[in-house]
Design an enzyme around this catalytic site. Structure first.
Site, PDB file in Angstrom:
ATOM      1  CG  ASP A 219      -1.818   1.274   1.187  1.00 38.01           C
ATOM      2  OD1 ASP A 219      -1.976   1.939   0.251  1.00 38.01           O
ATOM      3  OD2 ASP A 219      -2.639   1.221   2.105  1.00 38.01           O
ATOM      4  CB  THR A 245      -3.541   8.044  -3.123  1.00 39.30           C
ATOM      5  OG1 THR A 245      -2.070   8.411  -2.636  1.00 39.30           O
ATOM      6  CG2 THR A 245      -4.009   7.477  -1.823  1.00 39.30           C
TER       7      THR A 245
HETATM    8  C1  LIG Z   1      -3.943   7.861   2.320  1.00 42.53           C
HETATM    9  C2  LIG Z   1      -3.828   6.526   2.492  1.00 42.53           C
HETATM   10  C3  LIG Z   1      -4.937   5.405   1.975  1.00 42.53           C
HETATM   11  C4  LIG Z   1      -6.113   5.985   1.586  1.00 42.53           C
HETATM   12  O1  LIG Z   1      -6.429   7.017   0.843  1.00 42.53           O
HETATM   13  P1  LIG Z   1      -7.765   7.839   0.781  1.00 42.53           P
HETATM   14  O2  LIG Z   1      -7.724   8.339  -0.599  1.00 42.53           O
HETATM   15  O3  LIG Z   1      -7.781   8.783   1.817  1.00 42.53           O
HETATM   16  O4  LIG Z   1      -8.792   6.750   0.919  1.00 42.53           O
HETATM   17  C5  LIG Z   1      -4.819   4.277   2.266  1.00 42.53           C
HETATM   18  N1  LIG Z   1      -3.425   3.398   2.709  1.00 42.53           N
HETATM   19  C6  LIG Z   1      -2.469   4.196   3.108  1.00 42.53           C
HETATM   20  C7  LIG Z   1      -1.211   3.882   3.478  1.00 42.53           C
HETATM   21  C8  LIG Z   1      -2.421   5.798   2.987  1.00 42.53           C
HETATM   22  O5  LIG Z   1      -1.733   6.434   3.288  1.00 42.53           O
END
Ligand SMILES: *Cc1c(COP(=O)(O)O)cnc(C)c1O
Length: 426
Positions: A219, A245
């Site tokens: 992620d 993202t």
């Molecule tokens: C920002 C983030 C997300 C989620 O992103 P959103 O667009 O706010 O839903 C998921 N995982 C991690 C590690 C993040 O930093």
């Protein structure tokens, strides 16, 4: 092969500010909402944006977001839509997918997730069944809500085991990750965090996942822009699925994306649509394409390396101001500090910083339950700050937290520094 965005035709006027061309019309029709948007624009340009997840996207990305593709319904994928009239929507999505796969060296990209959380939801949906066990960074150490928070779908539908960091070094304890993986036999291991300032060791995560037969999900919501610019290692060769993202360091529109190998492509696509989403937001998909084009240009690699250099300057400056710096520094855009040595707790420090015009978040610290401060340099760097400016930010930061000097003078110095580096010049 880097993707070079074509030059704009000579008869297209350059977009010169954050506000779209028809903003005057909005001002006329709906002064209430227009006033809010103008005030927000002023807030962004008169304060320092230190929230690590934020950035200033380009006028070109804003133009795509404000385009009539916002009107288009396009459920499905290019060439296989449930709606008519999707020729240009298909073209936009094909460009976005081609640029994403080229930029990140991935076999497959899905550019439809509405957000980072939607991307993670789809990855879980593709690989897991409710009740499966997932090993991820514990929430108290910087795991995201989608990594097992009780109030999030992930915590309700899956069994999460959480790994942590070594309390002294602040670094991921891979022996603990391995031991937890052997004991809990997770179906998937997630690496990635909201506040870990170092690079995860993707190779070691891969080894551990293979040892217990788990999928590896990276992620990389935060560092995806550093990866694009070659300023952070890529998880693509190691992870089965990469979720990200597009709006953090990557500097695109708010949204998510997923990368994977061709063997999982169909499962990922079905998990996004129709399993977890309906129609894609095609104006955002077009804006993602624009952002990927920008991120493939040599200037973006320079940007990504500057972001990291600036974070190191910030970390060193805050250490000199007396803050305790997590992991003793950073390899990324993120700096996490504990204000405790200054005799101030995290929430009080944040309130003092906000009053001085420095906008940031508190975050979990890897020991006890005190709150730390999480900062990032992506936005400062986009607005053109150099190392001397960032070093000055650290001094102003220290002054605000210690309540050193005149509060009014401090606020105006912060404002001057911000206004000397406008995010949208012109
Ligand atoms: C920002 C983030 C997300 C989620 O992103 P959103 O667009 O706010 O839903 C998921 N995982 C991690 C590690 C993040 O930093």
């Amino acid at each position: 092969m880097p993707v070079t965005p074509p030059a704009a035709p000579a008869d297209v006027p350059p977009a010169d500010a954050a506000m779209p061309q028809d903003f005057d019309a909005l001002l006329h029709q709906d002064p209430e909402v227009a006033g809010i948007l103008l005030a927000e624009s002023r807030r962004q340009s008169s304060t320092l944006q230190l929230i690590a997840a934020e950035n200033f996207t380009s006028p070109a990305v804003l133009a795509a977001l404000g385009s009539p593709l916002a009107n288009k319904y396009a459920e499905g994928y290019p060439g296989a839509r449930y709606h008519g009239g999707c020729e240009q929507a298909d073209a936009a999505e094909r460009v976005a997918v081609r640029r994403a796969t080229t930029l990140f060296g991935a076999e497959h990209a899905n550019v439809q997730p509405h957000s980072g959380s939607s991307a993670v939801l789809a990855a879980y949906a593709a690989l897991l069944r409710p009740g499966d066990t997932v090993l991820a960074m514990g929430l108290a150490y910087g795991g995201h809500l989608t990594h097992g928070a009780p109030g999030n779908f992930s915590g309700r539908w899956f069994e999460f085991a959480g790994y942590g960091v070594d309390p002294d070094s602040g670094l991921i304890d891979y022996a603990q990750v391995r031991a937890l993986a052997r004991a809990r036999r997770p179906k998937a291991i997630v690496c990635g965090s909201i506040s870990y300032p170092r690079h995860p060791d993707y190779g070691t995560f891969r080894e551990i996942a293979d040892e217990v037969g788990a999928y590896l999900i990276a992620d990389t919501a935060h560092p995806m822009g550093l990866i694009a610019g070659g300023a952070a290692p890529s998880p693509v060769p190691y992870a089965d699925v990469v979720c990200a993202t597009t709006h953090k360091v990557l500097r695109g529109p708010r949204g998510g994306m997923i990368l994977c190998g061709s063997e999982l492509a169909e499962r990922i696509d079905r998990a996004v649509f129709p399993f977890t989403q309906g129609g894609a937001q095609m104006h955002t998909v077009a804006a993602k394409a624009v952002a990927f084009g920008e991120a493939a240009a040599p200037a973006f690699a320079v940007y990504a390396h500057h972001v990291v250099a600036h974070a190191r300057v910030l970390a060193a400056g805050l250490e000199a101001e007396g803050f305790e710096v997590a992991t003793d520094g950073t390899d990324t855009h993120l700096v996490v500090v504990d204000p405790a040595p200054l005799g101030v707790d995290g929430r009080t420090a944040r309130d003092r910083l906000m009053a001085a015009g420095m906008v940031l978040d508190t975050c979990a610290l890897p020991y006890g339950d005190a709150r730390g401060l999480r900062l990032g340099t992506a936005a400062l760097t986009t607005q053109g700050m150099d190392e001397a400016d960032v070093a000055r930010v650290a001094v102003l930061f220290g002054a605000a937290v210690r309540e050193r000097g005149d509060a009014g003078r401090l606020r105006s110095e912060v404002r001057e520094l911000a206004e000397r580096n406008p995010p949208y010049p012109g």
